[in-house]
Design a protein around this motif. Structure first.
Motif, PDB file in Angstrom:
ATOM      1  N   GLN A 138     -76.212   8.386 -31.001  1.00 33.75           N
ATOM      2  CA  GLN A 138     -75.511   8.824 -32.202  1.00 33.75           C
ATOM      3  C   GLN A 138     -75.133  10.306 -32.100  1.00 33.75           C
ATOM      4  OE1 GLN A 138     -74.736   6.434 -34.493  1.00 33.75           O
ATOM      5  NE2 GLN A 138     -75.776   5.112 -32.984  1.00 33.75           N
ATOM      6  N   ASN A 139     -74.004  10.616 -32.737  1.00 33.31           N
ATOM      7  CA  ASN A 139     -73.551  12.010 -32.797  1.00 33.31           C
ATOM      8  C   ASN A 139     -73.960  12.686 -34.095  1.00 33.31           C
ATOM      9  OD1 ASN A 139     -72.252  11.819 -30.277  1.00 33.31           O
ATOM     10  ND2 ASN A 139     -70.401  10.948 -31.252  1.00 33.31           N
ATOM     11  N   GLU A 140     -74.397  11.891 -35.055  1.00 29.84           N
ATOM     12  CA  GLU A 140     -74.774  12.427 -36.346  1.00 29.84           C
ATOM     13  C   GLU A 140     -76.195  11.969 -36.693  1.00 29.84           C
ATOM     14  OE1 GLU A 140     -71.944  11.107 -39.160  1.00 29.84           O
ATOM     15  OE2 GLU A 140     -70.271  12.294 -38.320  1.00 29.84           O
ATOM     16  N   PRO A 141     -76.878  12.721 -37.536  1.00 29.53           N
ATOM     17  CA  PRO A 141     -78.215  12.308 -37.968  1.00 29.53           C
ATOM     18  C   PRO A 141     -78.166  10.967 -38.695  1.00 29.53           C
ATOM     19  CG  PRO A 141     -77.814  14.610 -38.507  1.00 29.53           C
ATOM     20  CD  PRO A 141     -76.497  14.048 -38.095  1.00 29.53           C
ATOM     21  N   ARG A 142     -79.258  10.229 -38.566  1.00 27.10           N
ATOM     22  CA  ARG A 142     -79.350   8.920 -39.196  1.00 27.10           C
ATOM     23  C   ARG A 142     -80.676   8.838 -39.959  1.00 27.10           C
ATOM     24  NH1 ARG A 142     -74.781   8.870 -38.358  1.00 27.10           N
ATOM     25  NH2 ARG A 142     -73.498   7.337 -37.244  1.00 27.10           N
ATOM     26  N   SER A 143     -80.615   8.167 -41.119  1.00 34.69           N
ATOM     27  CA  SER A 143     -81.840   7.968 -41.902  1.00 34.69           C
ATOM     28  C   SER A 143     -82.597   6.746 -41.372  1.00 34.69           C
ATOM     29  CB  SER A 143     -81.503   7.758 -43.382  1.00 34.69           C
ATOM     30  OG  SER A 143     -80.771   6.539 -43.536  1.00 34.69           O
ATOM     31  N   ALA A 144     -83.826   6.600 -41.828  1.00 34.62           N
ATOM     32  CA  ALA A 144     -84.631   5.455 -41.384  1.00 34.62           C
ATOM     33  C   ALA A 144     -84.001   4.141 -41.827  1.00 34.62           C
ATOM     34  CB  ALA A 144     -86.054   5.583 -41.938  1.00 34.62           C
ATOM     35  N   ALA A 145     -83.401   4.138 -43.035  1.00 31.19           N
ATOM     36  CA  ALA A 145     -82.767   2.915 -43.529  1.00 31.19           C
ATOM     37  C   ALA A 145     -81.548   2.566 -42.690  1.00 31.19           C
ATOM     38  CB  ALA A 145     -82.389   3.088 -44.992  1.00 31.19           C
ATOM     39  N   GLU A 146     -80.766   3.561 -42.321  1.00 28.68           N
ATOM     40  CA  GLU A 146     -79.567   3.308 -41.508  1.00 28.68           C
ATOM     41  C   GLU A 146     -79.946   2.791 -40.127  1.00 28.68           C
ATOM     42  OE1 GLU A 146     -76.569   6.688 -43.430  1.00 28.68           O
ATOM     43  OE2 GLU A 146     -77.761   7.161 -41.651  1.00 28.68           O
ATOM     44  N   ILE A 147     -80.980   3.369 -39.553  1.00 26.74           N
ATOM     45  CA  ILE A 147     -81.429   2.918 -38.230  1.00 26.74           C
ATOM     46  C   ILE A 147     -81.944   1.487 -38.307  1.00 26.74           C
ATOM     47  CG2 ILE A 147     -83.118   3.326 -36.396  1.00 26.74           C
ATOM     48  CD1 ILE A 147     -82.975   6.309 -37.129  1.00 26.74           C
ATOM     49  N   THR A 148     -82.686   1.173 -39.383  1.00 28.01           N
ATOM     50  CA  THR A 148     -83.206  -0.192 -39.549  1.00 28.01           C
ATOM     51  C   THR A 148     -82.067  -1.194 -39.650  1.00 28.01           C
ATOM     52  OG1 THR A 148     -85.143   0.664 -40.703  1.00 28.01           O
ATOM     53  CG2 THR A 148     -84.653  -1.670 -41.001  1.00 28.01           C
ATOM     54  N   THR A 149     -81.009  -0.843 -40.421  1.00 28.11           N
ATOM     55  CA  THR A 149     -79.855  -1.748 -40.582  1.00 28.11           C
ATOM     56  C   THR A 149     -79.151  -1.960 -39.256  1.00 28.11           C
ATOM     57  OG1 THR A 149     -79.574  -0.986 -42.865  1.00 28.11           O
ATOM     58  CG2 THR A 149     -77.705  -2.106 -41.832  1.00 28.11           C
ATOM     59  N   ALA A 150     -78.968  -0.879 -38.503  1.00 29.70           N
ATOM     60  CA  ALA A 150     -78.256  -0.983 -37.229  1.00 29.70           C
ATOM     61  C   ALA A 150     -79.043  -1.811 -36.214  1.00 29.70           C
ATOM     62  CB  ALA A 150     -77.984   0.415 -36.681  1.00 29.70           C
ATOM     63  N   LYS A 161     -88.794  -3.529 -39.999  1.00 24.64           N
ATOM     64  CA  LYS A 161     -88.982  -3.032 -41.349  1.00 24.64           C
ATOM     65  C   LYS A 161     -88.757  -1.521 -41.386  1.00 24.64           C
ATOM     66  CE  LYS A 161     -92.322  -6.581 -42.660  1.00 24.64           C
ATOM     67  NZ  LYS A 161     -93.667  -6.867 -43.202  1.00 24.64           N
ATOM     68  N   THR A 162     -88.202  -1.066 -42.513  1.00 26.84           N
ATOM     69  CA  THR A 162     -87.888   0.357 -42.667  1.00 26.84           C
ATOM     70  C   THR A 162     -89.145   1.217 -42.592  1.00 26.84           C
ATOM     71  OG1 THR A 162     -86.025  -0.252 -44.090  1.00 26.84           O
ATOM     72  CG2 THR A 162     -86.724   2.040 -44.149  1.00 26.84           C
ATOM     73  N   THR A 163     -90.237   0.749 -43.173  1.00 28.48           N
ATOM     74  CA  THR A 163     -91.470   1.537 -43.152  1.00 28.48           C
ATOM     75  C   THR A 163     -91.973   1.744 -41.731  1.00 28.48           C
ATOM     76  OG1 THR A 163     -92.703  -0.526 -43.495  1.00 28.48           O
ATOM     77  CG2 THR A 163     -92.181   0.788 -45.439  1.00 28.48           C
ATOM     78  N   SER A 186     -83.272  13.136 -49.167  1.00 30.85           N
ATOM     79  CA  SER A 186     -83.153  12.230 -48.021  1.00 30.85           C
ATOM     80  C   SER A 186     -83.577  12.942 -46.745  1.00 30.85           C
ATOM     81  CB  SER A 186     -81.714  11.723 -47.882  1.00 30.85           C
ATOM     82  OG  SER A 186     -81.311  11.047 -49.054  1.00 30.85           O
ATOM     83  N   VAL A 187     -84.081  12.136 -45.804  1.00 37.11           N
ATOM     84  CA  VAL A 187     -84.521  12.668 -44.515  1.00 37.11           C
ATOM     85  C   VAL A 187     -83.719  11.974 -43.428  1.00 37.11           C
ATOM     86  CG1 VAL A 187     -86.467  12.953 -42.935  1.00 37.11           C
ATOM     87  CG2 VAL A 187     -86.836  13.103 -45.407  1.00 37.11           C
ATOM     88  N   PHE A 188     -83.174  12.779 -42.510  1.00 32.93           N
ATOM     89  CA  PHE A 188     -82.375  12.235 -41.415  1.00 32.93           C
ATOM     90  C   PHE A 188     -83.007  12.655 -40.093  1.00 32.93           C
ATOM     91  CE2 PHE A 188     -79.638  12.598 -45.058  1.00 32.93           C
ATOM     92  CZ  PHE A 188     -78.910  11.418 -45.052  1.00 32.93           C
TER      93      PHE A 188
END
Length: 206
Positions: A138-150, A161-163, A186-188
């Protein structure tokens, strides 16, 4: 002789007299019981003889079969050797059963060589490798939820799971393999420069 010797001699004499009396009484009792047994045996033989005669007469007169005489059998006390033999015979089936169970287990399918020939499951990358590889791409920061979805979309056969992803990201941050950037509430996360540099030679070699 001293007084002790005299008293010991008198005591011994008393014991001898007592034992002699007991022996005589025992012998007389044996004779009495033997006489009683002999008399009872004679009575039993006479009754058996009379019974045979009566049965023959009954049959000659055309009567139905009389009740057979119930001759009492002498009670027998099993010896210790016969008791041990019975116990050993009773124990043998248990041993045979245990042996048979072992043979049955040895013949069960799916054990031994068959189990050794079972194909191994294909190794798949760990969640840590997936998360680190995703961040490095990735070129941009990603949140834990975004990474889980991807990752869920890329690997639908896995339950992610996101946790668990967030805990893994924090471990990567602790090992300097990722950076944490907080924007508001939010945390990225992004991959560190060292992790990206290590990934590039590996990708070129692949």
């Amino acid at each position: 002789m001293s007084e002790n010797q005299i008293s010991t001699t008198e005591l011994t004499s008393q014991y001898i007299a007592q034992v002699t009396s007991d022996l005589e009484r025992n012998s007389k009792e044996q004779e009495r019981i033997a006489t009683d047994i002999s008399a009872l045996q004679e009575q039993l033989l006479a009754l058996q003889h009379d019974h045979t005669v009566l049965v023959n007469m009954h049959q000659a007169l055309g009567g139905t079969s009389p009740v057979a005489a119930a001759t009492p059998a002498a009670p027998s006390v099993p010896s210790q050797s016969s008791a041990r033999t019975k116990q050993s015979k009773a124990a043998k089936p248990k041993k045979a059963t245990a042996t048979g169970a072992k043979k049955a287990e040895a013949r069960k399918p799916g054990t031994g060589k068959t189990a050794a020939k079972a194909p191994r499951t294909t190794d798949r990358p760990s969640l840590v490798d997936l998360i680190r590889g995703h961040l490095e791409a990735q070129n941009e920061p990603r949140s834990a939820a975004e990474i889980t979805t991807a990752l869920t979309a890329a690997h639908p056969e896995r339950t992610i799971k996101t946790t668990v992803v967030r805990t893994t990201l924090e471990n990567l941050v602790a090992r300097s393999s990722a950076q944490r950037n907080k924007q508001g509430s939010s945390v990225f996360y992004t991959a560190t420069a060292e992790a990206t540099a290590e990934a590039e030679p590996a990708a070129a070699a692949g």
